[in-house]
Structure formats: structure tokens, C-alpha cells
Design a protein around this motif. Sequence first.
Motif, PDB file in Angstrom:
ATOM      1  N   LEU A  38       9.815  -3.246  -2.977  1.00  0.00           N
ATOM      2  CA  LEU A  38       9.066  -2.317  -2.139  1.00  0.00           C
ATOM      3  C   LEU A  38       7.585  -2.353  -2.486  1.00  0.00           C
ATOM      4  CD1 LEU A  38       8.909  -0.125  -0.006  1.00  0.00           C
ATOM      5  CD2 LEU A  38       9.456   1.565  -1.788  1.00  0.00           C
ATOM      6  N   GLY A  39       7.264  -2.468  -3.777  1.00  0.00           N
ATOM      7  CA  GLY A  39       5.866  -2.537  -4.166  1.00  0.00           C
ATOM      8  C   GLY A  39       5.144  -3.703  -3.515  1.00  0.00           C
ATOM      9  N   TRP A  40       5.754  -4.852  -3.504  1.00  0.00           N
ATOM     10  CA  TRP A  40       5.150  -6.018  -2.878  1.00  0.00           C
ATOM     11  C   TRP A  40       5.134  -5.883  -1.360  1.00  0.00           C
ATOM     12  CZ3 TRP A  40       3.318 -10.611  -5.312  1.00  0.00           C
ATOM     13  CH2 TRP A  40       3.438 -10.615  -6.712  1.00  0.00           C
ATOM     14  N   PHE A  41       6.207  -5.352  -0.787  1.00  0.00           N
ATOM     15  CA  PHE A  41       6.278  -5.182   0.669  1.00  0.00           C
ATOM     16  C   PHE A  41       5.173  -4.241   1.157  1.00  0.00           C
ATOM     17  CE2 PHE A  41       7.909  -3.064   4.493  1.00  0.00           C
ATOM     18  CZ  PHE A  41       8.219  -4.159   5.285  1.00  0.00           C
ATOM     19  N   ALA A  42       4.978  -3.128   0.443  1.00  0.00           N
ATOM     20  CA  ALA A  42       3.935  -2.175   0.831  1.00  0.00           C
ATOM     21  C   ALA A  42       2.549  -2.805   0.719  1.00  0.00           C
ATOM     22  CB  ALA A  42       4.021  -0.920  -0.034  1.00  0.00           C
ATOM     23  N   ALA A  43       2.362  -3.664  -0.280  1.00  0.00           N
ATOM     24  CA  ALA A  43       1.091  -4.377  -0.376  1.00  0.00           C
ATOM     25  C   ALA A  43       0.874  -5.252   0.852  1.00  0.00           C
ATOM     26  CB  ALA A  43       1.048  -5.220  -1.649  1.00  0.00           C
ATOM     27  N   GLY A  44       1.949  -5.864   1.354  1.00  0.00           N
ATOM     28  CA  GLY A  44       1.849  -6.653   2.577  1.00  0.00           C
ATOM     29  C   GLY A  44       1.474  -5.803   3.780  1.00  0.00           C
ATOM     30  N   LEU A  45       2.025  -4.594   3.859  1.00  0.00           N
ATOM     31  CA  LEU A  45       1.627  -3.684   4.933  1.00  0.00           C
ATOM     32  C   LEU A  45       0.157  -3.319   4.814  1.00  0.00           C
ATOM     33  CD1 LEU A  45       4.731  -1.303   5.034  1.00  0.00           C
ATOM     34  CD2 LEU A  45       4.138  -3.071   6.694  1.00  0.00           C
ATOM     35  N   GLY A  46      -0.325  -3.179   3.581  1.00  0.00           N
ATOM     36  CA  GLY A  46      -1.751  -2.934   3.383  1.00  0.00           C
ATOM     37  C   GLY A  46      -2.604  -4.090   3.864  1.00  0.00           C
ATOM     38  N   VAL A  47      -2.095  -5.309   3.694  1.00  0.00           N
ATOM     39  CA  VAL A  47      -2.841  -6.486   4.145  1.00  0.00           C
ATOM     40  C   VAL A  47      -2.994  -6.477   5.660  1.00  0.00           C
ATOM     41  CG1 VAL A  47      -2.781  -8.998   4.340  1.00  0.00           C
ATOM     42  CG2 VAL A  47      -2.234  -7.913   2.168  1.00  0.00           C
ATOM     43  N   ILE A  48      -1.940  -6.158   6.393  1.00  0.00           N
ATOM     44  CA  ILE A  48      -2.049  -6.169   7.852  1.00  0.00           C
ATOM     45  C   ILE A  48      -2.607  -4.854   8.384  1.00  0.00           C
ATOM     46  CG2 ILE A  48      -0.242  -7.885   8.093  1.00  0.00           C
ATOM     47  CD1 ILE A  48       1.609  -5.705   9.128  1.00  0.00           C
ATOM     48  N   SER A  49      -3.023  -3.971   7.474  1.00  0.00           N
ATOM     49  CA  SER A  49      -3.792  -2.799   7.871  1.00  0.00           C
ATOM     50  C   SER A  49      -5.284  -3.090   7.796  1.00  0.00           C
ATOM     51  CB  SER A  49      -3.478  -1.590   6.992  1.00  0.00           C
ATOM     52  OG  SER A  49      -2.137  -1.211   7.108  1.00  0.00           O
ATOM     53  N   LYS A  50      -5.703  -3.647   6.646  1.00  0.00           N
ATOM     54  CA  LYS A  50      -7.136  -3.901   6.464  1.00  0.00           C
ATOM     55  C   LYS A  50      -7.428  -5.134   5.622  1.00  0.00           C
ATOM     56  CE  LYS A  50     -11.431  -1.351   5.820  1.00  0.00           C
ATOM     57  NZ  LYS A  50     -12.088  -0.108   5.345  1.00  0.00           N
ATOM     58  N   GLY A  51      -6.432  -5.851   5.199  1.00  0.00           N
ATOM     59  CA  GLY A  51      -6.674  -7.082   4.484  1.00  0.00           C
ATOM     60  C   GLY A  51      -6.787  -6.953   2.985  1.00  0.00           C
ATOM     61  N   VAL A  52      -6.897  -5.724   2.461  1.00  0.00           N
ATOM     62  CA  VAL A  52      -7.130  -5.540   1.025  1.00  0.00           C
ATOM     63  C   VAL A  52      -5.909  -4.982   0.307  1.00  0.00           C
ATOM     64  CG1 VAL A  52      -9.617  -5.253   1.305  1.00  0.00           C
ATOM     65  CG2 VAL A  52      -8.130  -3.235   1.403  1.00  0.00           C
TER      66      VAL A  52
END
Length: 582
Positions: A178-192
Motif C-alpha cells: 500500500l505504501g508504494w501504491f499510494a506513492a504511485g497515486l501521488g505521482v499521477i496527482s502531481k508527479g512528486v
Amino acid sequence: MPAMIRTALAGDPRRAPWLNASSLFWIAALLVLGAGLGLRDPWPADEPRFALVAKHMVESGDWLFPHRGGELYPDKPPLFMWLQAVFYALSGNLRLAFLLPSLLAALGTLWLVRDLGRRLWSEQAGAYAAWALLFALQFTWQAKRAQIDPTVTFFITLSVYALLRHLLQGPDARWWMLGWFAAGLGVISKGVGVVALLVLLPAAWARWRGWDGIAAMRGPRFWLGPLALLLPLAAWLLPMLMAVHASGDPALQAYADNILFRQTAKRYVDPWHHHQPFWYFGKVILSQWLPTVLALPWMLRPWCTALRARDPRILLPLAWVLLVVLFFSLSSGKREVYILPALPMLCLAMGPYLAGVLERPWPRRLGFGFALLLVLAFAAVGAALAFSEPAFEQKFEAARGVAHGGDAVGWLMLAIASFGGAALAWWRVARGELALAWTLAGLWVGVSLFGYPLFNDASSARGLMRTVGEAIGADAELGLVAWKEQNLLMADREVVEFGFLQSRQVQLERAIAWQAQAPDTRWLLVRESALPECADRSHGRLAGSANRRNWWLLRAGAWGGCAGGLSVPGAGGEDEDADDGG
């Protein structure tokens, strides 16, 4: 009643079960963050842009390629705009839909901080951490705006939350993924979103140094994390890239190149705007993270004690905060919102010690003093607007774009100051932290419930576009030149625009040609700063002002003197007040 509130704030649910720590906190959070929902339209710089994109998604059915008017919008990944579009499709009310992602993301971030503090230390630690976050100025301000930052902050906080659940309470492959998946969601939110993974660096260092209580993820199960990171990216990128390839459209290829390269690595390594010195975020922390940062001097000793005792519960969030600030400091392009995702973890690290800090006299005095400064500032400006010479009120109205609203704003500020003054008198210096909390709550709720309606017409351009619609009549056609997103969003009819990124020269040339095809029924709304000297303003009228810009409404006869060629101010370069929203 005051005793029950103090008990609830301290995280002790004894007595008053309806007013325990949890219920009081969520009531306060909903009031502070949710007040004003539905009372205003999107305001610049970013809000009208994202709302316009979301509205287009729903109305056109094209959810894969965001559009700003007739042009592709490649500056940001689409997840935030998808969320706005979903809420718009469900509610049919853009005034509600455009703010809901930020509100829910902020509430979710508060829940994550509170829950993690409870799990790592105690109910009280989680409660104090959440209160510190709720009233941090930058967090509250951004939570009440429809920018991407509250949403990306939630996904980054969720990522760090899940990774800390694995690292400090694991091992647990589910939290790891989940930690990595949520980071991926952050990427497609703003890239960071990948900055969340920086928490693995201090964890790896602590394990190497022999610290206890830190779990690892070794062997094949390690790769479950990177695979989970790729899932949300693939869900967006694969359909998008397949559509780009199948279309053969150069505009779509340019969109893909921009969103994948220019807005990510190039933006970090070689930014083209928002240049700030290396130490810029120190200023942001000391000003926009108030009043939370006022407690930092009393945090240093317990933090150092915890680090000497090799407590990873303090090391990991604190080290991650420092790494995030360092990461963004290394790029010359900086905006204050870039480090907002670090604030929740700073509050988490403060949570176990805030109760003890607030038992000391000086932190309470600082809280009381900060509240007193706010009250005095609001009282002074409010009195000046309500009772001063008309020249001061007119200057304020011109600066804020509020037509004949200076008196009302003054009385609103005086009302907020009076509420804060009553809180100061009730709680006094002995409970300065509660005086500050009540003062800030009154400020946010007062501005939201009464300030939003006062500023909305000018800030959103709704007043301007309503005036334009009434002036040209229901059957006329309208074209926009040198327009901003709020003009298109607030128009009362389908309008014609001639490109947002096109130069003013090109826009005006296309607009004049379009208007000449039906001169009796077509009008142009042109920003005053884009009008050429040859324009005959007697064939139109000053439509009004919005966002501190004047706009002219012109008929076809206005261009008779431009036969020799147009000379449009600013035609050769970018819009002088363009803002891509960071």
C-alpha cells in the motif's frame, strides 16, 4: 463546559462521552475546513483551470486527455481533475464538486496522522498531532482551496503511513504494498509522490546501525512494492500512450512528451519559473507553519533524547521531513506548497510531547501572544475600512477587486476580531493554546461563511461575466481574447475562444475575422492590456473588472482603424501574468 473541552483536548474521554477527544476534534475539523463549501466559485490562479478541465471531461466524455478550452492541458497529471469530474458528474454542482477533493483529502490526512500517533504512542499523542496539523496555517489554507496540493499531500501521507506501519509494526507485506501504491497515486496527482519513499533511507540507515524495531522486506516480496507503485502509473499511462500512438496526432504526441518529460525531470533540474534561493523553505516553515512551529524550541530536547535512545518512531518521520525539504531545496524552482506534504509528519513527531510542552508557561504565552497579534491586526484593518476616509476604502477595493465592499469587509474583520478578543478574555494567558485555537477557528469560519460571498463576484469573474451576458443579450455570440480560465468557466453561454497559449496577436486576428462574419450578433470580450491603440473604444464599453484586470466588450466597428495592421501589447511573448499553478 470549559472543563469538558480541556479534557477532550487533552485526549482523555472521561465524562462527557459526546464531547470526547475524537468527536470534538472531528466537529472542529469539519467546521474549520468545511465552512463555506458551496458559497463560492473557483478563484485563480489554479482553481478555475482545474475546474474547467474537470467540467470539460464530464461534458465531452474525454477523460483521458485534459483540455483547457479547445487546447490540451499538459501541465499536470489528471488524477485530481478526475476526482473533481467524478464529484461534478455525481452532484451536478460545480461549486460543491471543485472543493470536495481537497476537503476529503485534508480530513483523510488528519485521520492518518491521528491514527498513526495513536498506534505508535497513545491516543493523546495522536490527538495533539492532529490538532497541531489542523491549525497550521498552510495546511488549513490549502485544505480550503481546490489546488492539487492537499490531494497529493494525502497520498504521500498515506504512503508514509503505510510504510511506517510496515517498518515500525511489521513486517507486513500488505502495508508495504500500500505504501508504494499510494506513492504511485501521488505521482499521477502531481508527479512528486515518490518523495514518500525517501522514508526508506533513514530506515535502511538505522537497520545498518543496529537500531531495534525496524522491519525489513527482503527477497522476492521486496519487489511487490515497486510493482504496486507501477499499477496506478500503468492504469493512466498505458491507455494514454496507446491512444497517442494510434492517433498519429502531433498535438497528442506533444502532450505526452510535455507531461512525461518537461513537467517532471526537466521541471526539477532546469525550472523555468518560481526561482528562489536555497534557504527559501526556511522562511516558509517559519511563517506558514505557524502556530505549530512555535513549539519547536521545546521539541529539541525530547527529540534528541529519543534519538540517543535509538527510537525509530522519532527518527523516521523527522529524517523524512528533512529529506523532503532538502529534496525540494536542491531545485532552483520553488513554491511554498512544495513542502506541504512534510508538515503532517512533523506534527506526528511532535505529538508525543505536545501535552508536556503546553503545560509550560512560555508556550502558552506564545500562543496567547500570536492570537493577540491576529486580533489586533484584524481590528486595525477592519476599523480602517469601516471608519476611515473613503480614499483608504477605495484603495482597498481597487487592490482586492471588490466593488463597493470595503465597508462590509471592514465589519467582517471587526466581527472576527471581536470573537478572537472574547476567546482571549475567556481563556486568558493561562490557557493560551485554547485561546489561539478558538481565535483561528473563528477566523477561518468567519472568512469562509461571510468573506466568500463578499469576494466571489470579483475573484471568480462571475460578476463580470454576468454583466457581459446581460449587456449583449441572450441571442448574441461572445468571443474571448487574452482570456483567463475563469472567464470561460463563468460564461452564461457557449463562447468562442481563439487559443489560450496562442499569442495575443494571433488571438485578436482570429477573433476579428470571426466577428466580421456576423458583425451584428458577435461581440468580443478583450482584456484591456491586450487592446491595440487602433481599437476604437467608442464601439464598445468597459464591461468591468475582475481579478484586478479591466475587460472591454467590443463590437465589430471597433476595428475600423486597424486596417493598417494590429500592434497588440505583449503580442510577442508570454502572458505577463501567466501562472501554470506550480
